[in-house]
Design a protein around this motif. Structure first.
Motif, mmCIF file in Angstrom:
data_model
loop_
_atom_site.group_PDB
_atom_site.id
_atom_site.type_symbol
_atom_site.label_atom_id
_atom_site.label_comp_id
_atom_site.label_asym_id
_atom_site.label_seq_id
_atom_site.Cartn_x
_atom_site.Cartn_y
_atom_site.Cartn_z
ATOM 1 N N ASP A 1 19.915 8.835 12.847
ATOM 2 C CA ASP A 1 19.237 7.906 12.079
ATOM 3 C C ASP A 1 20.369 7.456 11.013
ATOM 4 N N GLY A 2 21.663 7.340 11.361
ATOM 5 C CA GLY A 2 22.676 6.612 10.579
ATOM 6 C C GLY A 2 23.216 7.183 9.244
ATOM 7 N N PHE A 3 23.069 8.290 9.081
ATOM 8 C CA PHE A 3 23.544 9.104 7.733
ATOM 9 C C PHE A 3 24.743 9.875 8.220
ATOM 10 N N LYS B 1 31.071 9.313 15.832
ATOM 11 C CA LYS B 1 30.595 10.313 16.682
ATOM 12 C C LYS B 1 29.219 10.840 16.198
ATOM 13 N N LEU B 2 28.184 10.197 17.385
ATOM 14 C CA LEU B 2 26.849 10.230 17.039
ATOM 15 C C LEU B 2 26.388 11.997 17.382
ATOM 16 N N HIS B 3 25.998 12.632 16.384
ATOM 17 C CA HIS B 3 25.369 13.946 16.477
ATOM 18 C C HIS B 3 23.949 13.843 16.688
ATOM 19 N N PRO B 4 23.260 14.760 17.422
ATOM 20 C CA PRO B 4 21.814 14.943 17.906
ATOM 21 C C PRO B 4 21.049 15.313 16.768
ATOM 22 N N SER B 5 21.011 14.847 15.644
ATOM 23 C CA SER B 5 20.245 15.510 14.570
ATOM 24 C C SER B 5 19.937 14.035 13.607
ATOM 25 N N ALA B 6 19.067 14.321 12.607
ATOM 26 C CA ALA B 6 18.324 13.463 11.814
ATOM 27 C C ALA B 6 18.083 14.037 10.649
#
Length: 194
Positions: free
Chosen positions: A13-15, A152-157
């Motif tokens: 979600d971009g944080f 580096k996109l992590h699978p979390s929000a």
């Protein structure tokens, strides 16, 4: 001419940090995965991103490959200071942009002038790339100078937090030029400025 690369970890979600601007790598919930197949893959290509101590631990210390300079904002830098680290990247020229901070470490240069002007000056110098590590406010102010964006996109929000670009609404387009997917769920997205 050298390139400015904003290479940053982000949630889906971009944080890039918690609402308090804390580093999610050290957060008890583990928003950013610190283990998995993305680690050896990413650091084989970008060992310069590892703190100097970690480079030595993982046996990847040596000549810089992609970057010889790291730049960051005051809030990002103070995260390291809270942990007692005055310069995590002694293998890089380390520049912190702040009008209020004085450097507690002679190896860290604090710049209180216009960040964009300083980046243009750095780009004109000989050397490797310039790594913008964070934070979102500095990244927003440097958007016109960013040549490359690597997420580096992590699978979390998180739901809320410090955004990747923290500033007023102002759309900007990038072109996806590469994508690497790992079993850990982490995806490395590489974009070029349009």
């Amino acid at each position: 001419m050298r390139k400015l690369t904003y290479f940053v970890a982000s949630t889906i979600d971009g944080f890039i940090a918690t609402p308090e601007r804390d580093d999610p790598t050290g957060h008890s919930a583990g928003f950013f995965l610190m283990e998995g197949d993305h680690f050896p893959g990413m650091f084989a290509d970008y060992p310069d991103l590892l703190p100097t101590v970690a480079q030595e631990m993982f046996g990847v210390a040596g000549p810089n490959r992609a970057f010889d300079t790291v730049v960051e904002g005051r809030v990002s830098y103070e995260g390291g200071l809270k942990a007692g680290i005055t310069n995590a990247y002694t293998h890089l020229r380390h520049i912190v942009f702040s009008t209020t901070l004085t450097s507690p470490d002679a190896t860290v240069e604090v710049v209180g002038t216009d960040p964009a002007a300083k980046i243009r000056e750095l780009k004109a110098e000989d050397g490797l790339g310039i790594w913008l590590v964070g934070g979102g406010t500095l990244a927003y102010s440097l958007r016109d100078e960013i040549d490359e964006l690597i997420v580096k996109l992590h699978p979390s929000a998180l739901g809320s937090g410090a955004p990747m670009f923290d500033g007023p609404f102002s759309p900007q387009a990038f072109t996806l030029v590469d994508l690497v997917r790992y079993e850990s769920g982490v995806v490395i997205l590489k974009y070029a400025k349009r």
